[in-house]
Design a protein around this motif. Structure first.
Motif, PDB file in Angstrom:
ATOM      1  N   ALA A  61       0.791  -1.139  -0.067  1.00 36.32           N
ATOM      2  CA  ALA A  61       0.022  -0.097   0.035  1.00 36.32           C
ATOM      3  C   ALA A  61       0.851   1.318  -0.013  1.00 36.32           C
ATOM      4  O   ALA A  61       0.392   2.458   0.304  1.00 36.32           O
ATOM      5  CB  ALA A  61      -0.878  -0.084   1.198  1.00 36.32           C
ATOM      6  N   HIS A  62       2.183   1.231  -0.409  1.00 37.15           N
ATOM      7  CA  HIS A  62       2.990   2.322  -0.078  1.00 37.15           C
ATOM      8  C   HIS A  62       4.155   2.279  -1.424  1.00 37.15           C
ATOM      9  O   HIS A  62       5.205   1.665  -0.904  1.00 37.15           O
ATOM     10  CB  HIS A  62       3.617   2.565   1.266  1.00 37.15           C
ATOM     11  N   VAL A  63       3.917   2.807  -2.487  1.00 38.13           N
ATOM     12  CA  VAL A  63       5.009   2.697  -3.346  1.00 38.13           C
ATOM     13  C   VAL A  63       4.890   3.941  -4.303  1.00 38.13           C
ATOM     14  O   VAL A  63       3.733   4.426  -4.534  1.00 38.13           O
ATOM     15  CB  VAL A  63       4.293   1.349  -4.536  1.00 38.13           C
ATOM     16  N   HIS A  64       5.974   4.333  -4.726  1.00 38.17           N
ATOM     17  CA  HIS A  64       6.137   5.676  -5.566  1.00 38.17           C
ATOM     18  C   HIS A  64       6.615   5.274  -6.776  1.00 38.17           C
ATOM     19  O   HIS A  64       7.669   4.742  -6.910  1.00 38.17           O
ATOM     20  CB  HIS A  64       6.972   6.630  -4.711  1.00 38.17           C
ATOM     21  N   ILE A  65       5.608   5.234  -7.755  1.00 34.90           N
ATOM     22  CA  ILE A  65       5.931   4.944  -9.160  1.00 34.90           C
ATOM     23  C   ILE A  65       6.416   5.964 -10.076  1.00 34.90           C
ATOM     24  O   ILE A  65       7.257   5.729 -10.939  1.00 34.90           O
ATOM     25  CB  ILE A  65       4.656   4.286  -9.795  1.00 34.90           C
ATOM     26  N   PHE A 148      -6.369   9.397   1.079  1.00 26.85           N
ATOM     27  CA  PHE A 148      -5.422  10.594   0.834  1.00 26.85           C
ATOM     28  C   PHE A 148      -4.211  10.715   1.733  1.00 26.85           C
ATOM     29  O   PHE A 148      -4.159  10.271   2.920  1.00 26.85           O
ATOM     30  CB  PHE A 148      -6.312  11.896   1.019  1.00 26.85           C
ATOM     31  N   LYS A 149      -3.152  10.778   1.034  1.00 29.49           N
ATOM     32  CA  LYS A 149      -1.808  11.209   1.841  1.00 29.49           C
ATOM     33  C   LYS A 149      -1.645  12.528   2.061  1.00 29.49           C
ATOM     34  O   LYS A 149      -1.726  13.463   1.364  1.00 29.49           O
ATOM     35  CB  LYS A 149      -0.847  10.536   0.941  1.00 29.49           C
ATOM     36  N   CYS A 150      -0.962  12.990   3.275  1.00 29.68           N
ATOM     37  CA  CYS A 150      -0.467  14.401   3.502  1.00 29.68           C
ATOM     38  C   CYS A 150       0.908  14.367   4.100  1.00 29.68           C
ATOM     39  O   CYS A 150       1.398  13.395   4.761  1.00 29.68           O
ATOM     40  CB  CYS A 150      -1.321  15.163   4.236  1.00 29.68           C
ATOM     41  N   VAL A 239       2.110   6.407   8.130  1.00 27.41           N
ATOM     42  CA  VAL A 239       2.943   5.700   7.455  1.00 27.41           C
ATOM     43  C   VAL A 239       4.439   5.676   7.636  1.00 27.41           C
ATOM     44  O   VAL A 239       4.866   6.427   8.674  1.00 27.41           O
ATOM     45  CB  VAL A 239       2.943   6.512   5.777  1.00 27.41           C
ATOM     46  N   HIS A 240       5.132   4.673   6.986  1.00 32.43           N
ATOM     47  CA  HIS A 240       6.516   4.610   7.504  1.00 32.43           C
ATOM     48  C   HIS A 240       7.068   4.832   8.976  1.00 32.43           C
ATOM     49  O   HIS A 240       7.801   5.495   8.998  1.00 32.43           O
ATOM     50  CB  HIS A 240       7.314   5.065   6.465  1.00 32.43           C
ATOM     51  N   HIS A 241       6.344   4.186   9.995  1.00 30.10           N
ATOM     52  CA  HIS A 241       6.737   4.616  11.324  1.00 30.10           C
ATOM     53  C   HIS A 241       7.911   4.298  11.756  1.00 30.10           C
ATOM     54  O   HIS A 241       8.353   2.969  11.408  1.00 30.10           O
ATOM     55  CB  HIS A 241       5.494   3.912  12.229  1.00 30.10           C
ATOM     56  N   SER A 312       6.264  -1.427   1.410  1.00 29.74           N
ATOM     57  CA  SER A 312       7.546  -1.308   1.268  1.00 29.74           C
ATOM     58  C   SER A 312       8.306   0.125   1.402  1.00 29.74           C
ATOM     59  O   SER A 312       9.346   0.476   1.583  1.00 29.74           O
ATOM     60  CB  SER A 312       7.952  -1.642  -0.349  1.00 29.74           C
ATOM     61  N   ASP A 313       7.229   1.265   1.340  1.00 37.34           N
ATOM     62  CA  ASP A 313       7.534   2.629   0.773  1.00 37.34           C
ATOM     63  C   ASP A 313       8.784   2.789  -0.401  1.00 37.34           C
ATOM     64  O   ASP A 313       9.864   3.251  -0.084  1.00 37.34           O
ATOM     65  CB  ASP A 313       7.810   3.390   1.999  1.00 37.34           C
ATOM     66  N   HIS A 314       8.729   1.909  -1.395  1.00 33.91           N
ATOM     67  CA  HIS A 314       9.228   1.838  -2.524  1.00 33.91           C
ATOM     68  C   HIS A 314       9.536   3.556  -3.040  1.00 33.91           C
ATOM     69  O   HIS A 314       8.676   3.960  -3.583  1.00 33.91           O
ATOM     70  CB  HIS A 314       8.851   0.814  -3.565  1.00 33.91           C
TER      71      HIS A 314
HETATM   72 ZN   LIG Z   1       6.626   7.221   0.894  1.00 31.37          ZN
END
Ligand SMILES: [Zn+2]
Length: 450
Positions: A61-65, A148-150, A239-241, A312-314
């Motif tokens: 649920a956390h990927v930067h494409i 939504f992300k902030c 996210v990504h704690h 992942s926070d890829h």
């Molecule tokens: Zn990220």
């Protein structure tokens, strides 16, 4: 009932409550039955996975494409190939680092147009909350973003500005009314600005970077979000704690039954600040990888459910932006690229600490599917669910080598590591998209906008 079109069976099938010998019956991309191991009608195509693990595909649920706009950093084709090779069958794309960002309906339309026809696995999308875009939230949600992300601090890119408490007090009641979720990059600026004033030390030394992103920044950010969650009723996801200091507060929020969930990432559960070599900027991410003692507390929080999931926070970039020649941690782009290796990394770490396949599936498939509102069809091997399956060997080991990385860029902190768990094949809605180093010819991944 119609005969299944395909059966995948194994001695180790990971189901919602158990790990058992079973046969997964699939028709038209859907699981139509979970049968006994030998329940295979004649002439039904059979994939016999032997003793290999058959598990729901990972939901990341956390990927930067980064496509469109920064496609030289990654892209839909390469990201979904790497994902498929790593047993990921659904991923949710982050709203920033692409240009335009997914903060307007037009931005989302551009993103969907870029993704169409390129994806080997199924993809969903997060939208973004930035100052002044509250009126875009409902149209974005209606168009199919999953939430939504902030950011509470500079995001790293100027086209995705961060929000302040007053921006949140405008957006969060709207999100609460819409029943949506707010994903929060939980670092606030003040402790980081204060640290910068007295920062000394060599910028190639990881400890210098670690001091520049103190735990207080995360601790204060989480405290702020717990308070705003209580005040506005909006659903929050951290996210990504990374900072273990604030786990007691999260535990307390959980006890209060506030709607707060938390993710962490494989790198926070694997690396330790004490062991990161000088100049090794491919370890840089924000918040940072912290000390060994912090890492073990994150594992304990996963075990007791204060941290819900691992994603992942890829967040790749071009190798040049990592400044590997100067090794300057303070100037290098922050983000770890490792989408393809979440499963073996987590399995290797889980085995060392006594966790098993059920925990892995809960953290990496079920919980992220639920976060993204996909839990009616993704994240489980269960009747009526999408037949998203990873077949993998949990005993075999491999060494992470650049030539086996299918992502756009090969720079990753896992290079050279021996990991346990080899992905043999990946199926998305009953179609084999990856097997033994080969990919399906057609990009049949769906864009999940409903
Ligand atoms: Zn990220």
């Amino acid at each position: 009932m119609d005969k299944p079109g395909l059966i995948i069976r194994s001695r180790r099938v990971v189901m919602p409550e158990t790990v058992n010998p079973a046969s997964v019956h699939i028709r038209d991309g859907i699981i139509t039955a979970l049968g006994e191991w030998d329940e295979v009608p004649e002439q039904t195509p059979l994939v016999d996975a032997g003793d290999a693990v058959v598990m729901p595909g990972l939901v990341d649920a956390h990927v930067h494409i980064n496509e469109p706009g920064r496609t030289e950093w990654e892209g839909f084709t390469t990201a979904t190939r790497g994902a498929a090779a790593g047993g990921v069958t659904t991923l949710v794309d982050m709203p920033l680092n692409s240009i335009p960002p997914t903060t307007t309906l037009d931005g989302f339309t551009a993103k969907l147009a870029a993704a169409r026809g390129q994806c080997l696995i199924d993809i969903a999308f997060w939208g973004g909350v930035i100052p002044g875009n509250t009126h875009e939230l409902k149209p974005l949600l209606n168009a199919g973003v999953r939430g939504f992300k902030c950011f509470l601090i500079h995001s790293g890119v100027d086209e995705f500005p961060h929000v302040t408490e007053s921006n949140l007090l405008e957006a969060m009641p709207e999100l609460a009314a819409l029943g949506s979720v707010l994903l929060v990059h939980a670092e606030v600026p003040e402790p980081i600005e204060n640290a910068a004033l007295e920062l000394e030390g060599n910028p190639q030394d990881y400890q210098t970077f670690l001091k520049s992103r103190p735990r207080a920044s995360e601790n204060e950010a989480v405290a702020l979000m717990v308070r705003l969650c209580r005040e506005t009723g909006a659903r929050i996801h951290i996210v990504h704690h990374s900072s273990s200091d604030v786990l007691p507060l999260l535990r307390q929020a959980r006890a209060e039954e506030l709607p707060i969930t938390v993710e962490t990432c494989p790198h926070y559960l694997t690396f330790a600040a004490e062991e990161i070599p000088d100049g090794a900027t491919y370890f840089k991410c924000c918040p940072p990888v912290r000390e060994r003692e912090n890492r073990e507390k994150l594992w304990a929080a996963l075990a007791d459910g204060v941290i819900d999931m691992v994603v992942s926070d890829h967040s790749p970039c071009t190798p040049a932006l990592k400044l590997t020649e100067t090794g300057d941690f303070l100037q290098a782009w922050g983000g770890i690229a490792a989408l393809q290796f979440s499963l073996p990394v987590m399995w290797t770490g889980s085995q060392a600490r006594g966790f098993g396949l059920r925990e892995l599936t809960r953290w990496m498939s079920e919980a992220p599917a639920k976060l993204a509102g996909l839990d009616k069809r993704k994240g489980r091997l269960a009747l009526g669910y999408d037949a998203d399956v990873v077949i993998w060997n949990p005993e075999r080991e491999f060494k992470v080598a650049p030539e086996n990385i299918h992502l756009r860029h090969k720079l990753t902190p896992y290079a050279g590591m021996n990991l346990r768990g080899v992905v043999e094949a990946t199926y998305v809605r009953g179609t084999k998209v990856y097997g033994q180093g080969e990919f399906a010819a057609n990009a049949t991944g769906a864009l999940l906008t409903e």
